[in-house]
Design an enzyme around this catalytic site. Sequence first.
Site, PDB file in Angstrom:
ATOM      1  N   HIS A  10      -0.894   8.284  -5.811  1.00  0.00           N
ATOM      2  CA  HIS A  10      -1.916   9.074  -6.492  1.00  0.00           C
ATOM      3  C   HIS A  10      -1.571   9.405  -7.941  1.00  0.00           C
ATOM      4  O   HIS A  10      -2.428   9.900  -8.677  1.00  0.00           O
ATOM      5  CB  HIS A  10      -2.267  10.305  -5.665  1.00  0.00           C
ATOM      6  CG  HIS A  10      -2.974   9.910  -4.398  1.00  0.00           C
ATOM      7  ND1 HIS A  10      -4.194   9.283  -4.408  1.00  0.00           N
ATOM      8  CD2 HIS A  10      -2.602  10.008  -3.104  1.00  0.00           C
ATOM      9  CE1 HIS A  10      -4.564   9.025  -3.163  1.00  0.00           C
ATOM     10  NE2 HIS A  10      -3.615   9.451  -2.355  1.00  0.00           N
ATOM     11  N   HIS A  43       1.691   1.898  -1.956  1.00  0.00           N
ATOM     12  CA  HIS A  43       0.775   1.054  -1.183  1.00  0.00           C
ATOM     13  C   HIS A  43       0.018   0.140  -2.132  1.00  0.00           C
ATOM     14  O   HIS A  43      -0.824   0.595  -2.898  1.00  0.00           O
ATOM     15  CB  HIS A  43      -0.195   1.951  -0.403  1.00  0.00           C
ATOM     16  CG  HIS A  43      -1.099   1.205   0.527  1.00  0.00           C
ATOM     17  ND1 HIS A  43      -1.988   1.858   1.357  1.00  0.00           N
ATOM     18  CD2 HIS A  43      -1.270  -0.122   0.768  1.00  0.00           C
ATOM     19  CE1 HIS A  43      -2.658   0.958   2.062  1.00  0.00           C
ATOM     20  NE2 HIS A  43      -2.245  -0.249   1.715  1.00  0.00           N
ATOM     21  N   GLU A  70       4.019  -0.351   1.262  1.00  0.00           N
ATOM     22  CA  GLU A  70       2.990  -0.378   2.295  1.00  0.00           C
ATOM     23  C   GLU A  70       2.013  -1.509   1.987  1.00  0.00           C
ATOM     24  O   GLU A  70       1.618  -1.688   0.825  1.00  0.00           O
ATOM     25  CB  GLU A  70       2.240   0.952   2.351  1.00  0.00           C
ATOM     26  CG  GLU A  70       3.116   2.123   2.743  1.00  0.00           C
ATOM     27  CD  GLU A  70       2.359   3.432   2.788  1.00  0.00           C
ATOM     28  OE1 GLU A  70       2.823   4.351   3.491  1.00  0.00           O
ATOM     29  OE2 GLU A  70       1.307   3.540   2.122  1.00  0.00           O
ATOM     30  N   HIS A 191       1.442  10.987   6.800  1.00  0.00           N
ATOM     31  CA  HIS A 191      -0.005  11.011   6.572  1.00  0.00           C
ATOM     32  C   HIS A 191      -0.535  12.437   6.717  1.00  0.00           C
ATOM     33  O   HIS A 191      -0.471  13.037   7.779  1.00  0.00           O
ATOM     34  CB  HIS A 191      -0.794  10.087   7.498  1.00  0.00           C
ATOM     35  CG  HIS A 191      -2.175   9.808   6.957  1.00  0.00           C
ATOM     36  ND1 HIS A 191      -2.411   8.879   5.964  1.00  0.00           N
ATOM     37  CD2 HIS A 191      -3.369  10.362   7.236  1.00  0.00           C
ATOM     38  CE1 HIS A 191      -3.702   8.859   5.678  1.00  0.00           C
ATOM     39  NE2 HIS A 191      -4.299   9.751   6.429  1.00  0.00           N
TER      40      HIS A 191
END
EC number: 2.6.99.2
Length: 241
Positions: A10, A43, A70, A191
Site C-alpha cells: 500500500h 504482492h 506473493e 490478512h
Amino acid sequence: MIALGVNIDHVATVRQARGTTYPSPVEAALVAEVAGADAITLHLREDRRHIQENDVVILRDRLKTRMNLESAVTEEMIAFACRIKPHDICLVPERREELTTEGGLDVIRHFQQVSVACKRLAEAGIRVSLFVDAQAGQIDAAVEAGAPVIELHTGRYADAATPEMQQVELETIRTMAAYAFGRGLQVNAGHGLHYENTVQIAAIPELSELNIGHAIVARALFVGFAEAVREMKALLQQARA
C-alpha cells in the site's frame, strides 16, 4: 520469537494513485528492515495495481532480510519468480475485481496446478508457502502438494462482526495452526491484522510469522513508517512475553 513480515503493497498503492515515482516502496522496505521487520512481503498482482516488476527486481538485491513474494499461480508469475528467486513465495488466489485477497487458495480444487508450481519453485531454490483458509482439508492438500509452509488466512477473524464471532474464528485458527504444525508445516498467518487484533493471533505458539501491511501503512501516516513498524513489532514481542 514470532517474526514480522511487513507488507509494502500500500506504499505502492499511494504511488500508483497519481502515477508518480513516490512514495518509494523500496525505501519503505529498507526503513522497515532497520525498524525491526524480519521479512518484506510484496504482492505482484497480475493487474499491477500497486507493486511493479521493477520494485521486485530492485528489492531482491537490496534487502538484508528476506523477500516474501506473493503471487497468483500463473505461468507468467511462476516464471518471473524462478528468474528473480525471492527467498520465499506465497501462492495466493487472485481476482481482478477484488479490493484485496478475499480468501485462501483452494488447493484441493487446483491441486495439480499448485503441485506443479510447488515443485518448479522448489527446484529453483525458493521456499513455497500456500495462503489457505483455516481448514483441515486445505492443510492436508498443502502437505500433499509439497509446500513446506502455509499462511493461514485471518480475514474471517479480522472481519468478525461481534466479539463472540471473533472468538469462534480465533479458536478455529488456534486449532488449525496446531493441526498444521503437527503435520510438519511451518505455519504463518496474515490478512486484516492491525494494532487492536494482532496480539491474540501472535500468541498462538505454533505460528512462526505474521504478515501485516495495510495497518502499518495507515499508522505510518501519523507516527512515521519506522515507528509504525516498531509498534507492531512490540505487539508481537508482547504476545510472546
